[in-house]
Write a protein that holds these residues in place. Sequence first.
Motif, PDB file in Angstrom:
ATOM      1  N   GLY A 113      -8.325  10.606  -1.999  1.00 59.47           N
ATOM      2  CA  GLY A 113      -8.989   9.321  -2.131  1.00 59.47           C
ATOM      3  C   GLY A 113      -8.328   8.233  -1.304  1.00 59.47           C
ATOM      4  N   ASN A 114      -8.478   7.024  -1.772  1.00 58.23           N
ATOM      5  CA  ASN A 114      -7.920   5.834  -1.122  1.00 58.23           C
ATOM      6  C   ASN A 114      -7.018   5.105  -2.109  1.00 58.23           C
ATOM      7  OD1 ASN A 114      -9.314   5.607   1.576  1.00 58.23           O
ATOM      8  ND2 ASN A 114     -11.089   5.831   0.231  1.00 58.23           N
ATOM      9  N   PRO A 115      -6.067   4.314  -1.605  1.00 57.56           N
ATOM     10  CA  PRO A 115      -5.858   3.854  -0.230  1.00 57.56           C
ATOM     11  C   PRO A 115      -5.156   4.893   0.659  1.00 57.56           C
ATOM     12  CG  PRO A 115      -4.232   2.867  -1.682  1.00 57.56           C
ATOM     13  CD  PRO A 115      -5.178   3.637  -2.564  1.00 57.56           C
ATOM     14  N   VAL A 116      -5.235   4.649   1.970  1.00 58.92           N
ATOM     15  CA  VAL A 116      -4.608   5.529   2.951  1.00 58.92           C
ATOM     16  C   VAL A 116      -3.663   4.716   3.819  1.00 58.92           C
ATOM     17  CG1 VAL A 116      -5.023   6.977   4.978  1.00 58.92           C
ATOM     18  CG2 VAL A 116      -6.527   7.151   2.999  1.00 58.92           C
ATOM     19  N   LEU A 117      -2.491   5.294   4.097  1.00 56.36           N
ATOM     20  CA  LEU A 117      -1.474   4.643   4.928  1.00 56.36           C
ATOM     21  C   LEU A 117      -1.459   5.311   6.301  1.00 56.36           C
ATOM     22  CD1 LEU A 117       2.116   3.620   3.950  1.00 56.36           C
ATOM     23  CD2 LEU A 117       1.752   5.073   5.945  1.00 56.36           C
ATOM     24  N   ILE A 118      -1.389   4.485   7.362  1.00 54.92           N
ATOM     25  CA  ILE A 118      -1.376   5.008   8.730  1.00 54.92           C
ATOM     26  C   ILE A 118      -0.273   4.327   9.531  1.00 54.92           C
ATOM     27  CG2 ILE A 118      -2.699   5.269  10.867  1.00 54.92           C
ATOM     28  CD1 ILE A 118      -5.198   5.462   9.230  1.00 54.92           C
ATOM     29  N   ASP A 119       0.553   5.125  10.178  1.00 53.37           N
ATOM     30  CA  ASP A 119       1.671   4.640  10.974  1.00 53.37           C
ATOM     31  C   ASP A 119       1.184   3.902  12.233  1.00 53.37           C
ATOM     32  OD1 ASP A 119       4.792   5.086  11.514  1.00 53.37           O
ATOM     33  OD2 ASP A 119       3.732   5.411  13.407  1.00 53.37           O
ATOM     34  N   ARG A 120       1.991   2.953  12.691  1.00 58.16           N
ATOM     35  CA  ARG A 120       1.651   2.153  13.867  1.00 58.16           C
ATOM     36  C   ARG A 120       1.367   3.017  15.100  1.00 58.16           C
ATOM     37  NH1 ARG A 120       2.372  -3.138  16.039  1.00 58.16           N
ATOM     38  NH2 ARG A 120       3.165  -3.960  14.063  1.00 58.16           N
ATOM     39  N   ALA A 121       2.003   4.163  15.210  1.00 60.12           N
ATOM     40  CA  ALA A 121       1.794   5.018  16.381  1.00 60.12           C
ATOM     41  C   ALA A 121       0.338   5.445  16.523  1.00 60.12           C
ATOM     42  CB  ALA A 121       2.690   6.258  16.283  1.00 60.12           C
ATOM     43  N   LEU A 122      -0.408   5.442  15.419  1.00 58.38           N
ATOM     44  CA  LEU A 122      -1.810   5.852  15.454  1.00 58.38           C
ATOM     45  C   LEU A 122      -2.776   4.671  15.501  1.00 58.38           C
ATOM     46  CD1 LEU A 122      -1.737   8.798  12.878  1.00 58.38           C
ATOM     47  CD2 LEU A 122      -1.556   8.903  15.378  1.00 58.38           C
ATOM     48  N   TRP A 123      -2.256   3.457  15.492  1.00 59.54           N
ATOM     49  CA  TRP A 123      -3.138   2.293  15.513  1.00 59.54           C
ATOM     50  C   TRP A 123      -4.032   2.239  16.755  1.00 59.54           C
ATOM     51  CZ3 TRP A 123       0.071  -2.457  13.409  1.00 59.54           C
ATOM     52  CH2 TRP A 123       0.467  -2.189  12.101  1.00 59.54           C
ATOM     53  N   PRO A 124      -3.542   2.628  17.946  1.00 60.90           N
ATOM     54  CA  PRO A 124      -4.451   2.590  19.103  1.00 60.90           C
ATOM     55  C   PRO A 124      -5.724   3.396  18.894  1.00 60.90           C
ATOM     56  CG  PRO A 124      -2.189   2.830  19.848  1.00 60.90           C
ATOM     57  CD  PRO A 124      -2.155   2.968  18.345  1.00 60.90           C
ATOM     58  N   GLU A 125      -5.640   4.461  18.124  1.00 64.99           N
ATOM     59  CA  GLU A 125      -6.838   5.249  17.853  1.00 64.99           C
ATOM     60  C   GLU A 125      -7.795   4.508  16.920  1.00 64.99           C
ATOM     61  OE1 GLU A 125      -6.149   9.395  16.957  1.00 64.99           O
ATOM     62  OE2 GLU A 125      -4.189   9.325  17.954  1.00 64.99           O
ATOM     63  N   ILE A 126      -7.232   3.725  16.005  1.00 63.75           N
ATOM     64  CA  ILE A 126      -8.075   2.896  15.144  1.00 63.75           C
ATOM     65  C   ILE A 126      -8.755   1.810  15.973  1.00 63.75           C
ATOM     66  CG2 ILE A 126      -8.104   1.313  13.170  1.00 63.75           C
ATOM     67  CD1 ILE A 126      -5.758   2.836  12.009  1.00 63.75           C
ATOM     68  N   LEU A 127      -8.019   1.247  16.907  1.00 60.42           N
ATOM     69  CA  LEU A 127      -8.572   0.189  17.752  1.00 60.42           C
ATOM     70  C   LEU A 127      -9.677   0.711  18.660  1.00 60.42           C
ATOM     71  CD1 LEU A 127      -5.281  -1.682  18.705  1.00 60.42           C
ATOM     72  CD2 LEU A 127      -6.928  -2.281  16.926  1.00 60.42           C
ATOM     73  N   ALA A 128      -9.705   1.997  18.885  1.00 68.90           N
ATOM     74  CA  ALA A 128     -10.742   2.587  19.742  1.00 68.90           C
ATOM     75  C   ALA A 128     -11.989   2.996  18.968  1.00 68.90           C
ATOM     76  CB  ALA A 128     -10.179   3.807  20.472  1.00 68.90           C
ATOM     77  N   LEU A 129     -11.934   2.929  17.627  1.00 66.76           N
ATOM     78  CA  LEU A 129     -13.099   3.311  16.829  1.00 66.76           C
ATOM     79  C   LEU A 129     -14.249   2.326  17.017  1.00 66.76           C
ATOM     80  CD1 LEU A 129     -11.353   4.230  13.434  1.00 66.76           C
ATOM     81  CD2 LEU A 129     -12.261   5.829  15.136  1.00 66.76           C
ATOM     82  N   GLN A 130     -15.457   2.823  16.836  1.00 65.56           N
ATOM     83  CA  GLN A 130     -16.638   1.970  16.913  1.00 65.56           C
ATOM     84  C   GLN A 130     -17.584   2.316  15.775  1.00 65.56           C
ATOM     85  OE1 GLN A 130     -18.460   2.305  20.764  1.00 65.56           O
ATOM     86  NE2 GLN A 130     -16.754   1.342  21.843  1.00 65.56           N
ATOM     87  N   GLY A 131     -18.298   1.297  15.317  1.00 70.04           N
ATOM     88  CA  GLY A 131     -19.306   1.533  14.292  1.00 70.04           C
ATOM     89  C   GLY A 131     -18.744   1.631  12.892  1.00 70.04           C
ATOM     90  N   ASP A 132     -19.543   2.239  12.030  1.00 70.75           N
ATOM     91  CA  ASP A 132     -19.196   2.294  10.615  1.00 70.75           C
ATOM     92  C   ASP A 132     -18.384   3.553  10.292  1.00 70.75           C
ATOM     93  OD1 ASP A 132     -19.174   1.256   8.059  1.00 70.75           O
ATOM     94  OD2 ASP A 132     -20.972   2.348   7.447  1.00 70.75           O
ATOM     95  N   VAL A 133     -17.223   3.643  10.914  1.00 68.89           N
ATOM     96  CA  VAL A 133     -16.302   4.751  10.664  1.00 68.89           C
ATOM     97  C   VAL A 133     -14.947   4.169  10.308  1.00 68.89           C
ATOM     98  CG1 VAL A 133     -17.489   6.376  12.185  1.00 68.89           C
ATOM     99  CG2 VAL A 133     -15.682   4.918  13.113  1.00 68.89           C
TER     100      VAL A 133
END
Length: 481
Positions: free
Chosen positions: A411-431
Motif C-alpha cells: 500500500g501507501n505511503p511509499v518512500l523514494i530515494d533522491r537518486a530516482l527522482w529524475p525518473e519521477i520528473l520524467a513522468l507524464q499524465g496520471d501515473v
Amino acid sequence: MRLYQALGLQAKEIITVVGAGGKTSALICLARELAAVGHRVVVAPTTKMLLSQLRQLAEPVITRDTASLAAGVAAGLKRENLVTCGSGITDQGKVAGLDAAGVAALADLDIDYLLLEGDGAAGALLKAPAGHEPVIPPVTTLVVTVAGLPVLGRPLSLPFVHRPRLAAGLLGREEGSLVTAHDVARLLAHPHGGRKGVPPAARWVVLLNQAESYTALQAGREIAGAILAAGDDGVITDVTAISFTGGTRTINRVVLGAVATPAPVRQVLLRQAVPPGPVGVIVLAAGAGERYGGDKQLLSIAGQPMVRRAVATALAAVPGNVVVVLGHEAGRVAAALGGLAVNIAYNPGYRRGLSTSLQAGLAALGPESRAALFVLADQPGVTPEVITKLAGAYRQEGKKIIAPVYQGRRGNPVLIDRALWPEILALQGDVGAREIIRAHPEEVLTVAVDCPGIVKDIDTPSDYQAWLEEKRGGAGKCGIW
C-alpha cells in the motif's frame, strides 16, 4: 491559491511592496485579487510609479492636497471597491508618491487594504536600496520584499541588478560576478538590503518571483530556507547548510510565485522550529476528487478535515520537513491547514494527473532531503507509526524504495530515494510512484505493518460511509479501520 492567501493577510492591513523582479506586477495582482472578493482597496506609491501601471487598475485620483486626496478616494470607493491615487504627475509621466500625511488620511478611511509601492527598480530582477529608500510608512503592518529568480547566474550588474555597486558592497563581491542563490539570500536578509526600513511592529514576507520551472523552484527553496534561518543580523553563512540557532527571526514566511501568470503562487514556505531531516514527507492533496463528487479533502474525519488529519499524521512522524501539494480549491484546503507548520506547494497543472503533483512536491523539498515519502491525503487510516517505520527502514537498509505491506497487500505511503527522482520528473499524465517501483524491483524493500489504513482510500461516497460505519462500530487496528 491566491497571492493574498499565500501572504497571510489579516484584516485592515497597510501593505508596502518593495524590491525588484516583479514588484509592480505583485502589487497589481494583489489589488485585483482583494477587490475581486469584495474588499475595499486603495493603491498608491510612496516614491514614484508609472501612470500607465496605476491605470491598469483604475484611473488615479491625483492631488497634492491631503484633504482633497482623501475626499477623492472616498468618492471613488462609492463607485468601485478599487481606487488608485498619488500626489502629482512628474514630467516623466510618473505618479508622485504620498507623504506620511497622505498615507495617514487614507488609513483613516473605511477601507480594507491600503497597498503601497515603496521604491523603484528600473525593471531589474534584484536590487540594493539607496539611502533615500525604501519609503515604508511606520504604520505599515506588512512589508513584502520581491526578487526575481531569473537573476541567478546573471552578472551582478545592470540591467539585472539595480544599483549593483551597492549590492556588491553589501555582499562583499565584485561587480559583474555571477549572482548565486547565496548572494540573493544574503542580500534579501541583510538589514541594509531587503530588510531595510521594515518597521519594528510590521510583519515581513519575501516573495521570490518567476518560480515557474523545477530548477527555479529548487533554487527558490534553497534561498527561502536560508532567509528563514537568518537572525536579526541577517547573517547567512551557507545557503545549503543552515543553522537553526542564533538571533530572533523577523520573518516566518517566504512565497515562491509567478505573479504575472494565472497561478501566482507556487509554494509557501514557513520557518520551522525543527531542523529538516533526510526524509521529507510530501502529502498529495491536489486532486479534484471527481469520483467522490468534489471537495473530498475537506471531508470530516474524526472531527477535522481529512487533509488536516493526513498532514497532522505526517507532522507527528517527521516534524520540520512536510510539504503539502495543493491544486483543486487550494485556498479552502490551505485554510483547513491553518496553524500547522508545513510548507505548501501549489500545482497549477494538477488536472494533468498525479505525476504533476509528485513533481511539484519534489521541487518543494530542500537540498537536505535525501528521500521523499509520498503520503495520500485520502488515506486517513495511515498512522505516524507507519511513516516512522518506513523512514527508519530507509536509514537502516540502504534500499531506494520502501513500501508498506499489510497482510500481503502493498500500500501507501511509499518512500523514494533522491537518486530516482529524475525518473519521477520524467513522468507524464496520471501515473505515480507505481511506475518507478515496477522499473526497479531490485531496489524495493517491503515493510510489514499492522495497519489496514495503508490499503484503504476514500475515493467515493460509499468509501466514506464505510469509514463512518466502521467508526461507529468501534475502532479497528490502527485506531481507524
